[in-house]
Design a protein around this motif. Sequence first.
Motif, PDB file in Angstrom:
ATOM      1  N   HIS A 113       0.826  -1.206   0.000  1.00  0.00           N
ATOM      2  CA  HIS A 113       0.000   0.000   0.000  1.00  0.00           C
ATOM      3  C   HIS A 113       0.866   1.264   0.000  1.00  0.00           C
ATOM      4  O   HIS A 113       0.531   2.257  -0.650  1.00  0.00           O
ATOM      5  N   GLN A 114       1.989   1.206   0.710  1.00  0.00           N
ATOM      6  CA  GLN A 114       2.910   2.342   0.707  1.00  0.00           C
ATOM      7  C   GLN A 114       3.453   2.576  -0.695  1.00  0.00           C
ATOM      8  O   GLN A 114       3.561   3.726  -1.156  1.00  0.00           O
ATOM      9  N   GLN A 115       3.783   1.490  -1.388  1.00  0.00           N
ATOM     10  CA  GLN A 115       4.276   1.596  -2.757  1.00  0.00           C
ATOM     11  C   GLN A 115       3.201   2.166  -3.678  1.00  0.00           C
ATOM     12  O   GLN A 115       3.480   2.995  -4.558  1.00  0.00           O
ATOM     13  N   TRP A 116       1.947   1.735  -3.486  1.00  0.00           N
ATOM     14  CA  TRP A 116       0.860   2.246  -4.320  1.00  0.00           C
ATOM     15  C   TRP A 116       0.684   3.743  -4.120  1.00  0.00           C
ATOM     16  O   TRP A 116       0.500   4.496  -5.074  1.00  0.00           O
ATOM     17  N   TRP A 117       0.741   4.196  -2.880  1.00  0.00           N
ATOM     18  CA  TRP A 117       0.584   5.626  -2.618  1.00  0.00           C
ATOM     19  C   TRP A 117       1.741   6.431  -3.208  1.00  0.00           C
ATOM     20  O   TRP A 117       1.553   7.566  -3.648  1.00  0.00           O
ATOM     21  N   HIS A 118       2.923   5.850  -3.235  1.00  0.00           N
ATOM     22  CA  HIS A 118       4.047   6.535  -3.898  1.00  0.00           C
ATOM     23  C   HIS A 118       3.753   6.671  -5.389  1.00  0.00           C
ATOM     24  O   HIS A 118       3.997   7.732  -5.991  1.00  0.00           O
ATOM     25  N   ASN A 119       3.205   5.613  -5.991  1.00  0.00           N
ATOM     26  CA  ASN A 119       2.835   5.688  -7.405  1.00  0.00           C
ATOM     27  C   ASN A 119       1.750   6.734  -7.631  1.00  0.00           C
ATOM     28  O   ASN A 119       1.753   7.434  -8.647  1.00  0.00           O
ATOM     29  N   ALA A 120       0.824   6.831  -6.684  1.00  0.00           N
ATOM     30  CA  ALA A 120      -0.269   7.797  -6.831  1.00  0.00           C
ATOM     31  C   ALA A 120       0.228   9.227  -6.675  1.00  0.00           C
ATOM     32  O   ALA A 120      -0.251  10.144  -7.356  1.00  0.00           O
ATOM     33  N   ALA A 121       1.194   9.436  -5.775  1.00  0.00           N
ATOM     34  CA  ALA A 121       1.671  10.795  -5.501  1.00  0.00           C
ATOM     35  C   ALA A 121       2.645  11.298  -6.548  1.00  0.00           C
ATOM     36  O   ALA A 121       2.857  12.511  -6.670  1.00  0.00           O
ATOM     37  N   SER A 122       3.247  10.407  -7.310  1.00  0.00           N
ATOM     38  CA  SER A 122       4.262  10.810  -8.289  1.00  0.00           C
ATOM     39  C   SER A 122       3.795  10.492  -9.707  1.00  0.00           C
ATOM     40  O   SER A 122       2.950   9.619  -9.921  1.00  0.00           O
ATOM     41  N   GLY A 123       4.359  11.218 -10.655  1.00  0.00           N
ATOM     42  CA  GLY A 123       4.073  10.939 -12.051  1.00  0.00           C
ATOM     43  C   GLY A 123       2.721  11.406 -12.543  1.00  0.00           C
ATOM     44  O   GLY A 123       2.252  10.944 -13.590  1.00  0.00           O
ATOM     45  N   VAL A 124       2.070  12.324 -11.805  1.00  0.00           N
ATOM     46  CA  VAL A 124       0.792  12.868 -12.262  1.00  0.00           C
ATOM     47  C   VAL A 124       1.093  14.004 -13.242  1.00  0.00           C
ATOM     48  O   VAL A 124       1.754  14.982 -12.872  1.00  0.00           O
ATOM     49  N   PRO A 125       0.610  13.921 -14.482  1.00  0.00           N
ATOM     50  CA  PRO A 125       0.933  14.957 -15.482  1.00  0.00           C
ATOM     51  C   PRO A 125       0.484  16.344 -15.036  1.00  0.00           C
ATOM     52  O   PRO A 125      -0.642  16.527 -14.565  1.00  0.00           O
ATOM     53  N   GLY A 126       1.376  17.334 -15.174  1.00  0.00           N
ATOM     54  CA  GLY A 126       1.030  18.722 -14.886  1.00  0.00           C
ATOM     55  C   GLY A 126       1.415  19.207 -13.516  1.00  0.00           C
ATOM     56  O   GLY A 126       1.468  20.418 -13.278  1.00  0.00           O
ATOM     57  N   VAL A 127       1.670  18.298 -12.577  1.00  0.00           N
ATOM     58  CA  VAL A 127       2.044  18.705 -11.220  1.00  0.00           C
ATOM     59  C   VAL A 127       3.489  19.196 -11.230  1.00  0.00           C
ATOM     60  O   VAL A 127       4.369  18.557 -11.814  1.00  0.00           O
ATOM     61  N   THR A 128       3.752  20.335 -10.591  1.00  0.00           N
ATOM     62  CA  THR A 128       5.115  20.852 -10.551  1.00  0.00           C
ATOM     63  C   THR A 128       6.013  19.893  -9.793  1.00  0.00           C
ATOM     64  O   THR A 128       5.560  19.155  -8.906  1.00  0.00           O
ATOM     65  N   ALA A 129       7.290  19.903 -10.129  1.00  0.00           N
ATOM     66  CA  ALA A 129       8.238  18.992  -9.486  1.00  0.00           C
ATOM     67  C   ALA A 129       8.277  19.232  -7.983  1.00  0.00           C
ATOM     68  O   ALA A 129       8.323  18.279  -7.192  1.00  0.00           O
ATOM     69  N   HIS A 130       8.261  20.506  -7.569  1.00  0.00           N
ATOM     70  CA  HIS A 130       8.310  20.814  -6.140  1.00  0.00           C
ATOM     71  C   HIS A 130       7.083  20.264  -5.421  1.00  0.00           C
ATOM     72  O   HIS A 130       7.201  19.632  -4.362  1.00  0.00           O
ATOM     73  N   HIS A 131       5.897  20.478  -6.002  1.00  0.00           N
ATOM     74  CA  HIS A 131       4.678  19.983  -5.364  1.00  0.00           C
ATOM     75  C   HIS A 131       4.641  18.456  -5.344  1.00  0.00           C
ATOM     76  O   HIS A 131       4.167  17.861  -4.375  1.00  0.00           O
ATOM     77  N   GLU A 132       5.150  17.831  -6.387  1.00  0.00           N
ATOM     78  CA  GLU A 132       5.201  16.365  -6.386  1.00  0.00           C
ATOM     79  C   GLU A 132       6.082  15.856  -5.258  1.00  0.00           C
ATOM     80  O   GLU A 132       5.724  14.900  -4.556  1.00  0.00           O
ATOM     81  N   HIS A 133       7.229  16.485  -5.056  1.00  0.00           N
ATOM     82  CA  HIS A 133       8.120  16.063  -3.974  1.00  0.00           C
ATOM     83  C   HIS A 133       7.473  16.284  -2.609  1.00  0.00           C
ATOM     84  O   HIS A 133       7.613  15.456  -1.706  1.00  0.00           O
ATOM     85  N   VAL A 134       6.772  17.407  -2.461  1.00  0.00           N
ATOM     86  CA  VAL A 134       6.106  17.687  -1.186  1.00  0.00           C
ATOM     87  C   VAL A 134       5.026  16.646  -0.896  1.00  0.00           C
ATOM     88  O   VAL A 134       4.934  16.104   0.210  1.00  0.00           O
ATOM     89  N   VAL A 135       4.187  16.340  -1.884  1.00  0.00           N
ATOM     90  CA  VAL A 135       3.100  15.371  -1.694  1.00  0.00           C
ATOM     91  C   VAL A 135       3.669  13.973  -1.421  1.00  0.00           C
ATOM     92  O   VAL A 135       3.187  13.258  -0.535  1.00  0.00           O
ATOM     93  N   THR A 136       4.697  13.591  -2.165  1.00  0.00           N
ATOM     94  CA  THR A 136       5.310  12.279  -1.950  1.00  0.00           C
ATOM     95  C   THR A 136       5.873  12.167  -0.541  1.00  0.00           C
ATOM     96  O   THR A 136       5.659  11.162   0.162  1.00  0.00           O
TER      97      THR A 136
END
Length: 581
Positions: A113-136
């Motif tokens: 489940h932790q791995q799935w949430w990492h997949n969900a938090a990263s690689g979303v088209p359009g999200v800024t790199a900084h925001h992706e790192h923060v969410v991850t």
Amino acid sequence: MNDVQTTAQTLIPRDLDKPLHTQLARFTHGVSPASLAGAYLDWLTHLALSPGKQQELLVKAVEKELRIAWHAFLGPFDHCKPCIEPLPQDRRFSAPEWQEWPFNLIYQSFLLHQQWWHNAASGVPGVTAHHEHVVTFATRQLLDIVSPSNFLLTNPEVQAATLKSGGMNLVQGAQNFIKESLRLAAGRPLPGTENFRPGKEVAVTPGKVVFRNHLIELIQYRPQTDTVFAEPLLIVPSWIMKYYILDLSPGNSLVKYLVEKGHTVFILSWKNPSSRDRHLGMDDYLKAGVMAAIDAVSSIVPGQKIQAIGYCLGGTLLGIAAAYMARHHDERLKSLTLLASELDFEDPGELGLFIDESQLSFLNDAMANKGYLDGKQMAGAFALLNSRDLVWSRMVHDYLMGGKHPVNDLIAWNLDATRMPYRQHSEYLRHLYLKNDLAEGHYLVDGKPIALSDIWIPIFALGTRRDTVSPWHAVYKTHLLVPAEVTFCLSSGGHNVGVVNPPGEGVKRSYQIATRKAGARYIDPDTWQASMPEHEGSWWPALEHWLRRHSGERVAPPAMGNAAGGYPVLQDAPGRYVLVP
């Protein structure tokens, strides 16, 4: 008159922001709620508009559920390998008890489940790199709260300890929790820290304070050899820490190690600022700090160039000083050593998660009333970077297992928090971390930009493999910024333990090291790491050998201080500033 009234009407409502942000910062350890909310809103909005990503996550969810179900079916009949392995740095599930049913299913389900949430938090088209790192990062922190290792009913190690002790581990853990809560409420120090007092048990290498101004004390250490290398060493620690991390108990003291090898060592001890120092800025730390110390050392050891050593942000400030001196054709530096120090902040690791416009505005308001940032808030932010080891593992050990962590010199030093003045803290976050002015040639000293490419003295740069404060890939960028000869050393350990790394038995240490000649081709960091041989032991002898190689002949030790030149001996080390709480 209307302009004055308009200004007053604007400022009074805005003054309401500062008390609110000050109170919030106490609970969030200085993290801006608006910054965090903005990152999640960016992620959630783009995820809602990405049906392809949603479908991908749905497929992954089904695959992971099938994997754990199949593993559960085979588990009782076959000692098969886990369907998912923890990351190398994750030691929560390494005990043999976790491999027994049903705990193997519990922890592997959590990791999937932790791995799935990492997949969900990263690689979303359009999200800024900084925001992706923060969410991850934030999502990982939230998941760590519900890790099965944190609870009695899902932790087999705790259950085994409970059966063995008849429940006394839980009784002891409850006592530990009550004592810790009462201690924190009363503001008392951690028991055991009284055994590591500067000047008594730590910071005891013999020396004298030979210079003091409103910002620093300069300590000169007494020679311990009949002759010394002609060139003195000047150590500049970070201003966000007290200097004695490099002069802990005698067995852990880099200062003592270098003095015993025949080097004349000076170290800069920063004043712990108060609200009266709110106006001090980066230029003050450069001029009244590093440059004042260089002037003093040049007077006490005349005619000799200085081998400068900086740790963490102290190394960054030394890099600024070296570029500033190069611009003015000041050739008093012989070499530059950067210990876990960044000159390029484009990718500062997880510490960069806390740096954006929203975060800086929040911090500025939180600092405005006091005139400084409390070191406890900074310590809280650092704990968030490694909460798995610094928070949750400690709570399991202390409150469920009923254990106690012994206090050592490094822990006691880490709890001896320092403050940062309002102006200086704001300037270095904005100009170094946010805008990366130093690496990009926009950093101003005396109103003019300085260039790291002007530095041609040899450099020794140390990175540590598990550093979350100064990631070694960022430290390695010294090769790209400075045309001079660079000797890069990569040590085991993290930001502190990787530096406080003395030779000795009983602790596994290793390092890699290589020198790039001035003007030689660039090798990327991962290729460098894969191709360089690994050496067992501490990197300290390698540094000392490098310093020795860039030193001249051995001479009689210099006098302590230079009263005639305006640098009399003021008092014994460790001086006055390090004792200011």
